[in-house]
Write a protein that holds these residues in place. Structure first.
Motif, PDB file in Angstrom:
ATOM      1  N   VAL A 140       0.839  -1.207   0.000  1.00 45.76           N
ATOM      2  CA  VAL A 140       0.000   0.000   0.000  1.00 45.76           C
ATOM      3  C   VAL A 140       0.871   1.253   0.000  1.00 45.76           C
ATOM      4  CG1 VAL A 140      -1.687   1.328   1.315  1.00 45.76           C
ATOM      5  CG2 VAL A 140      -1.911  -1.155   1.156  1.00 45.76           C
ATOM      6  N   VAL A 141       1.844   1.281   0.887  1.00 42.61           N
ATOM      7  CA  VAL A 141       2.723   2.448   0.993  1.00 42.61           C
ATOM      8  C   VAL A 141       3.563   2.600  -0.265  1.00 42.61           C
ATOM      9  CG1 VAL A 141       4.606   3.487   2.297  1.00 42.61           C
ATOM     10  CG2 VAL A 141       2.801   2.254   3.506  1.00 42.61           C
ATOM     11  N   GLY A 142       4.141   1.502  -0.723  1.00 41.95           N
ATOM     12  CA  GLY A 142       5.010   1.557  -1.901  1.00 41.95           C
ATOM     13  C   GLY A 142       4.286   2.035  -3.134  1.00 41.95           C
ATOM     14  N   ASP A 143       3.076   1.515  -3.344  1.00 45.25           N
ATOM     15  CA  ASP A 143       2.311   1.923  -4.522  1.00 45.25           C
ATOM     16  C   ASP A 143       2.017   3.417  -4.505  1.00 45.25           C
ATOM     17  OD1 ASP A 143       2.324  -0.654  -5.424  1.00 45.25           O
ATOM     18  OD2 ASP A 143       0.264  -1.107  -4.842  1.00 45.25           O
ATOM     19  N   MET A 144       1.669   3.936  -3.349  1.00 45.17           N
ATOM     20  CA  MET A 144       1.313   5.349  -3.243  1.00 45.17           C
ATOM     21  C   MET A 144       2.520   6.248  -3.493  1.00 45.17           C
ATOM     22  SD  MET A 144      -1.231   7.343  -2.695  1.00 45.17           S
ATOM     23  CE  MET A 144      -1.500   9.084  -2.371  1.00 45.17           C
ATOM     24  N   LEU A 145       3.663   5.885  -2.934  1.00 44.80           N
ATOM     25  CA  LEU A 145       4.837   6.742  -3.038  1.00 44.80           C
ATOM     26  C   LEU A 145       5.607   6.542  -4.345  1.00 44.80           C
ATOM     27  CD1 LEU A 145       6.155   6.572   0.641  1.00 44.80           C
ATOM     28  CD2 LEU A 145       4.811   8.377  -0.443  1.00 44.80           C
ATOM     29  N   CYS A 146       5.152   5.623  -5.171  1.00 42.09           N
ATOM     30  CA  CYS A 146       5.809   5.401  -6.472  1.00 42.09           C
ATOM     31  C   CYS A 146       5.033   6.040  -7.612  1.00 42.09           C
ATOM     32  CB  CYS A 146       5.968   3.903  -6.724  1.00 42.09           C
ATOM     33  SG  CYS A 146       7.281   3.149  -5.741  1.00 42.09           S
ATOM     34  N   GLU A 147       4.016   6.828  -7.298  1.00 39.69           N
ATOM     35  CA  GLU A 147       3.212   7.490  -8.318  1.00 39.69           C
ATOM     36  C   GLU A 147       3.605   8.962  -8.451  1.00 39.69           C
ATOM     37  OE1 GLU A 147       1.027   6.153 -10.358  1.00 39.69           O
ATOM     38  OE2 GLU A 147       1.173   4.150  -9.490  1.00 39.69           O
ATOM     39  N   SER A 148       3.221   9.547  -9.554  1.00 39.55           N
ATOM     40  CA  SER A 148       3.298  10.992  -9.773  1.00 39.55           C
ATOM     41  C   SER A 148       4.725  11.534  -9.580  1.00 39.55           C
ATOM     42  CB  SER A 148       2.306  11.705  -8.842  1.00 39.55           C
ATOM     43  OG  SER A 148       2.215  13.084  -9.116  1.00 39.55           O
ATOM     44  N   ILE A 149       4.846  12.662  -8.899  1.00 38.29           N
ATOM     45  CA  ILE A 149       6.115  13.374  -8.774  1.00 38.29           C
ATOM     46  C   ILE A 149       7.158  12.542  -8.047  1.00 38.29           C
ATOM     47  CG2 ILE A 149       7.221  15.366  -7.684  1.00 38.29           C
ATOM     48  CD1 ILE A 149       4.625  16.933  -8.249  1.00 38.29           C
ATOM     49  N   LEU A 150       6.773  11.916  -6.938  1.00 37.07           N
ATOM     50  CA  LEU A 150       7.743  11.121  -6.186  1.00 37.07           C
ATOM     51  C   LEU A 150       8.153   9.879  -6.968  1.00 37.07           C
ATOM     52  CD1 LEU A 150       6.574  11.295  -2.465  1.00 37.07           C
ATOM     53  CD2 LEU A 150       8.006  12.861  -3.771  1.00 37.07           C
ATOM     54  N   GLY A 151       7.243   9.321  -7.722  1.00 32.13           N
ATOM     55  CA  GLY A 151       7.581   8.168  -8.544  1.00 32.13           C
ATOM     56  C   GLY A 151       8.614   8.519  -9.605  1.00 32.13           C
ATOM     57  N   ARG A 152       8.416   9.658 -10.253  1.00 34.61           N
ATOM     58  CA  ARG A 152       9.378  10.092 -11.270  1.00 34.61           C
ATOM     59  C   ARG A 152      10.722  10.412 -10.644  1.00 34.61           C
ATOM     60  NH1 ARG A 152       4.589  12.554 -13.178  1.00 34.61           N
ATOM     61  NH2 ARG A 152       5.108  14.581 -12.271  1.00 34.61           N
ATOM     62  N   ALA A 153      10.701  10.986  -9.441  1.00 32.73           N
ATOM     63  CA  ALA A 153      11.958  11.301  -8.753  1.00 32.73           C
ATOM     64  C   ALA A 153      12.714  10.023  -8.404  1.00 32.73           C
ATOM     65  CB  ALA A 153      11.673  12.117  -7.488  1.00 32.73           C
ATOM     66  N   GLN A 154      11.986   8.967  -8.046  1.00 29.96           N
ATOM     67  CA  GLN A 154      12.646   7.694  -7.774  1.00 29.96           C
ATOM     68  C   GLN A 154      13.225   7.089  -9.046  1.00 29.96           C
ATOM     69  OE1 GLN A 154      11.304   4.945  -4.650  1.00 29.96           O
ATOM     70  NE2 GLN A 154       9.354   6.045  -4.694  1.00 29.96           N
ATOM     71  N   GLU A 155      12.495   7.201 -10.144  1.00 32.40           N
ATOM     72  CA  GLU A 155      12.990   6.681 -11.411  1.00 32.40           C
ATOM     73  C   GLU A 155      14.277   7.378 -11.840  1.00 32.40           C
ATOM     74  OE1 GLU A 155       9.808   7.220 -14.146  1.00 32.40           O
ATOM     75  OE2 GLU A 155       8.552   5.625 -13.273  1.00 32.40           O
ATOM     76  N   ARG A 156      14.397   8.662 -11.507  1.00 32.29           N
ATOM     77  CA  ARG A 156      15.595   9.427 -11.868  1.00 32.29           C
ATOM     78  C   ARG A 156      16.704   9.285 -10.825  1.00 32.29           C
ATOM     79  NH1 ARG A 156      11.770  13.573 -12.644  1.00 32.29           N
ATOM     80  NH2 ARG A 156      12.821  14.931 -11.148  1.00 32.29           N
ATOM     81  N   GLY A 157      16.436   8.539  -9.762  1.00 33.13           N
ATOM     82  CA  GLY A 157      17.453   8.303  -8.746  1.00 33.13           C
ATOM     83  C   GLY A 157      17.684   9.461  -7.796  1.00 33.13           C
ATOM     84  N   ILE A 158      16.744  10.405  -7.729  1.00 36.81           N
ATOM     85  CA  ILE A 158      16.897  11.560  -6.847  1.00 36.81           C
ATOM     86  C   ILE A 158      16.569  11.178  -5.411  1.00 36.81           C
ATOM     87  CG2 ILE A 158      16.093  13.912  -6.372  1.00 36.81           C
ATOM     88  CD1 ILE A 158      15.477  14.154  -9.372  1.00 36.81           C
ATOM     89  N   ILE A 159      15.540  10.367  -5.229  1.00 40.28           N
ATOM     90  CA  ILE A 159      15.175   9.863  -3.912  1.00 40.28           C
ATOM     91  C   ILE A 159      14.962   8.357  -4.016  1.00 40.28           C
ATOM     92  CG2 ILE A 159      14.073  12.010  -3.150  1.00 40.28           C
ATOM     93  CD1 ILE A 159      11.358  10.668  -3.776  1.00 40.28           C
ATOM     94  N   ARG A 160      14.895   7.696  -2.856  1.00 50.12           N
ATOM     95  CA  ARG A 160      14.585   6.272  -2.827  1.00 50.12           C
ATOM     96  C   ARG A 160      13.715   5.974  -1.623  1.00 50.12           C
ATOM     97  NH1 ARG A 160      19.368   2.210  -2.017  1.00 50.12           N
ATOM     98  NH2 ARG A 160      18.483   1.816   0.037  1.00 50.12           N
ATOM     99  N   VAL A 161      12.628   5.265  -1.837  1.00 50.70           N
ATOM    100  CA  VAL A 161      11.728   4.870  -0.767  1.00 50.70           C
ATOM    101  C   VAL A 161      11.698   3.349  -0.710  1.00 50.70           C
ATOM    102  CG1 VAL A 161       9.390   4.963   0.145  1.00 50.70           C
ATOM    103  CG2 VAL A 161      10.308   6.937  -1.084  1.00 50.70           C
ATOM    104  N   ASP A 162      12.143   2.781   0.398  1.00 50.71           N
ATOM    105  CA  ASP A 162      12.125   1.332   0.612  1.00 50.71           C
ATOM    106  C   ASP A 162      11.099   1.005   1.688  1.00 50.71           C
ATOM    107  OD1 ASP A 162      14.245   0.831  -1.192  1.00 50.71           O
ATOM    108  OD2 ASP A 162      15.703   1.379   0.343  1.00 50.71           O
ATOM    109  N   CYS A 163      10.235   0.061   1.405  1.00 53.00           N
ATOM    110  CA  CYS A 163       9.223  -0.361   2.373  1.00 53.00           C
ATOM    111  C   CYS A 163       9.584  -1.740   2.916  1.00 53.00           C
ATOM    112  CB  CYS A 163       7.847  -0.402   1.721  1.00 53.00           C
ATOM    113  SG  CYS A 163       7.307   1.202   1.098  1.00 53.00           S
ATOM    114  N   HIS A 164       9.745  -1.831   4.218  1.00 58.03           N
ATOM    115  CA  HIS A 164      10.145  -3.079   4.866  1.00 58.03           C
ATOM    116  C   HIS A 164       8.965  -3.696   5.612  1.00 58.03           C
ATOM    117  CE1 HIS A 164      14.571  -2.614   4.285  1.00 58.03           C
ATOM    118  NE2 HIS A 164      14.210  -1.343   4.162  1.00 58.03           N
TER     119      HIS A 164
END
Length: 244
Positions: free
Chosen positions: A7-31
Motif C-alpha cells: 500500500v505504501v510503496g504503490d502510493m509513493l511510487c506514483e506521480s512526482i515522487l515516482g518520477r523522482a525515484q525513477e531518476r534516482g533523486i530519492i529512494r523509498v524502501d518499504c520493509h
C-alpha cells in the motif's frame, strides 16, 4: 517499517515522487515487519501487560527490522515513530528533516501501539499529523515522506514550486486560477490577465495576507509585517474593505 508495504510503496511510487525515484533523486524502501520475526507464525503482536483491549506490537520484530535497515545503511539512521502522542508535524519539520538527514526511518504502528521499550531504545522523535487517531501509521508516514521528499533538490522543477506555497513562510497561499477565463459566470481576476508581473505579485501577496488573516489568525499573529511594503499593503487592504 510497515505491515502493509504494498500500500505504501504503490502510493509513493506514483506521480512526482515516482518520477523522482525513477531518476534516482530519492529512494523509498518499504520493509515488511513480519519478515523480521523470529517465530514461525510471523506474529508481531501480543496482549498488553496489565490488561486492556486490543494488542500491542512487540519490540523484537520492530527491532530486528530497524537493526537490519541500519546495518544496510552502515549507520544508525534517524528514526521517527508516527504516533498520536507525537509532536504535531509542521512545514518547519519537513524543512528540518530534509536539511539535516540524508536518510530517515519511518515506523508505522498498529493496533494499540508499539512496545514502549522499542521507542526508548530506537526512536529519535515521535510525530503526529494532528489531534486525531488513525488505524495505523501508514497514512501519516506517507504524508511525512511526501512533505520531506518534495523538498529534495531536483524533485520539483524549481524551488518556487514550494516556496510560493502555503506555510513556507508562514502565509497561506494566494488563490490560483486556470483556463477558461470564465467558468459558470465566474471570471478570473483581471489583474492576472494583465501581464504586469509586479502588480500580479503585489495582488498575490495581498490575497495571501487576507486569506491567512481570515482563515488562520494563529499564523497571522506570528507574521512579521513591519516592512514598508507590507505596511502599505495592509493600508490598501483596510481601505478596500472599508469601501466595499
Amino acid at each position: 517499517m510497515t505491515l502493509f508495504p504494498d500500500v505504501v510503496g504503490d502510493m509513493l511510487c506514483e506521480s512526482i515522487l515516482g518520477r523522482a525515484q525513477e531518476r534516482g533523486i530519492i529512494r523509498v524502501d518499504c520493509h515488511q515487519i513480519r519478515d523480521y520475526t523470529l517465530n514461525k507464525q510471523k506474529q508481531v503482536d501480543n496482549y498488553p501487560y496489565g490488561g486492556g483491549h486490543g494488542a500491542v506490537m512487540q519490540a523484537d520484530p520492530l527491532y530486528q527490522c530497524w537493526n537490519h535497515i541500519c546495518q544496510e545503511a552502515g549507520e544508525r539512521l534517524h528514526t521517527i515513530y508516527l504516533s498520536p502522542a507525537g509532536t504535531v508535524f509542521q512545514q518547519a519539520d519537513a524543512k528540518r528533516l530534509q536539511r539535516d538527514y540524508q536518510s530517515l526511518i519511518l515506523v508505522c504502528g498498529h493496533y494499540e501501539g508499539i512496545d514502549e521499550r522499542f521507542i526508548e531504545e530506537c526512536v529519535d522523535e515521535e510525530i503526529s499529523l494532528g489531534d486525531f487517531v488513525l488505524t495505523g501509521g501508514e497514512i501519516p508516514a506517507m504524508a511525512v515522506a511526501d512533505a520531506v521528499c518534495r523538498l529534495v533538490p531536483g524533485v520539483l522543477s524549481d524551488a518556487a514550486c514550494f516556496t510560493d506555497e502555503s506555510h513556507w513562510d508562514g502565509l497561506l497561499e494566494y488563490p490560483q486560477y486556470s483556463r477558461p477565463e470564465v467558468w459558470h459566470d465566474r471570471r478570473v481576476p483581471p489583474i492576472l490577465l494583465s501581464g504586469h508581473h509586479a502588480n500580479i505579485a503585489k495582488w498575490r501577496r495581498k490575497q495571501a495576507l487576507i486569506r491567512t488573516r481570515d482563515r488562520r489568525p494563529d499564523l497571522y499573529q506570528k507574521l512579521d509585517l513591519t516592512s514598508k511594503a507590507d505596511q502599505k499593503l495592509l493600508k490598501e487592504i483596510a481601505l478596500e474593505e472599508q469601501n466595499s
